[in-house]
Design an enzyme around this catalytic site. Structure first.
Site, PDB file in Angstrom:
ATOM      1  CB  CYS A 101      -0.925   0.027   1.207  1.00 20.91           C
ATOM      2  SG  CYS A 101      -1.999   1.497   1.210  1.00 20.91           S
ATOM      3  CG  HIS A 170       0.528  -2.468  -8.249  1.00 17.80           C
ATOM      4  ND1 HIS A 170      -0.819  -2.221  -8.137  1.00 17.80           N
ATOM      5  CD2 HIS A 170       1.015  -1.507  -9.072  1.00 17.80           C
ATOM      6  CE1 HIS A 170      -1.126  -1.149  -8.859  1.00 17.80           C
ATOM      7  NE2 HIS A 170      -0.022  -0.701  -9.442  1.00 17.80           N
ATOM      8  N   GLY A 204      -1.710  -4.855 -12.110  1.00 15.48           N
ATOM      9  CA  GLY A 204      -1.420  -3.517 -12.605  1.00 15.48           C
ATOM     10  C   GLY A 204      -1.815  -3.330 -14.055  1.00 15.48           C
TER      11      GLY A 204
END
Length: 333
Positions: A101, A170, A204
């Protein structure tokens, strides 16, 4: 691919964990359209240790969710271990650690993507959690901190050594947040590294079937994870699966079909939450995404975002159908 004893056939599609997004009603919509693996919203380890009611509510699981993971985040190893044990009591199929995050409120405490700046601590935290629970433990992270600091290959090797059962990556750095283009090259480097044995999940910029196929071909990842492109478009999972199987692009649903889905999600919120206003507030982020590309839609969108009762919401949705019913929203590809 396998996560512990969990066997997932083909190329499974994962719904990425997202705060204030991947709650019950949205997970239901994504499962309905073919998402294979669910995650809860990410949950603070410190809040779990303090027995905060709101955080525990995020971890409530339902039969339709499975297979499902509870994702936790934090910076204190002892608190993370205890949080994992609390999460395990709810019997998820696996527990996921948030090492990715990028938001300031998370990284300022040394959690989320901030862990990419302290790989030994990341490895130790993962190892302690793996030892503390009986369910498989996975992790989700990013390429690195910024364009000059992308330690994802080392991070993956360390996490594998710690006992992590699978790793989602990601394709952006923390610095990028959610801007720019995801870099799948480094995801491929991790997947094809000779020492990597665990499944790698690519995440992503998967905005449609063609991009999903390109990511698979470029990297060889074991699974795909879709996050923000699913907001307002839960049927993206069906579209991606269809494209991967046939090479054909499904037509987008009409506005009338979209509205039926919005009403279904809204009704689930009303049944789940203890008051009407809470149910509506939870929907606003989704309202903002459900009708992209419609001409002269701004006024109706504002009305929808300002609606205070379900009667108002229903009336606006019916007005949208009257005006745009057979039109197909335009989604990013």
């Amino acid at each position: 691919m396998k996560i512990g004893k969990l066997i997932l056939e083909g190329t499974p599609l994962f719904l990425a964990p997202m705060e204030d997004v991947t709650y019950k009603s949205f997970r239901w919509m994504c499962k309905k359209y073919g998402a294979d693996v669910m995650y809860t919203e990410f949950v603070s380890s410190e809040a779990l240790v303090r027995d905060v009611k709101k955080s525990k509510q995020k971890m409530v699981l339902f039969d339709f969710d499975r297979p499902v993971a509870i994702q936790i985040y934090g910076h204190n190893i002892d608190s993370m271990v205890r949080a994992a044990q609390v999460a395990e009591e709810l019997q998820p199929d696996f527990i996921d650690i948030n090492f990715g995050c990028p938001m300031k409120k998370i990284i300022r405490h040394g959690a989320g993507a901030a862990m990419l700046r302290d790989l030994p601590k990341m490895q130790q935290m993962a190892a302690e959690i793996v030892k503390a629970v009986k369910v498989p433990v996975t992790a989700k992270t990013r390429l690195g901190w910024d364009k000059n600091d992308k330690p994802i290959v080392e991070a993956a090797l360390r996490l594998q050594d710690a006992g992590i059962a699978a790793l989602a990556i990601h394709g952006r750095t923390r610095e990028q947040l959610y801007t720019g283009v995801a870099d799948w090259t480094l995801i491929g480097e991790v997947k094809n590294h000779p020492q990597i044995q665990i499944p790698i999940i690519g995440n992503g910029d998967i905005t449609g079937g063609e991009k999903a196929k390109n990511l698979l071909e470029q990297t060889g990842v074991d699974a795909l994870m879709i996050g923000r492109p699913a907001i307002g478009r839960p049927w993206i999972f069906r579209e991606v699966k269809h494209y991967l199987q046939t090479g054909e692009t499904l037509p987008s649903p009409t506005v009338a079909e979209v509205v039926e889905n919005v009403k279904e999600q809204m009704q689930l919120n009303l049944e789940w939450k203890d008051n009407e206003r809470s149910a509506i507030l939870m929907m606003r982020r989704h309202f903002a995404k459900y009708f992209p590309g419609l001409p002269n839609f701004r006024e109706l969108k504002i009305k929808l975002l300002r609606a205070e009762t379900n009667t108002e919401v229903t009336g606006i949705l019916d007005e949208i159908v009257e005006r745009y019913g057979s039109v197909r929203p335009v989604y990013e590809e």
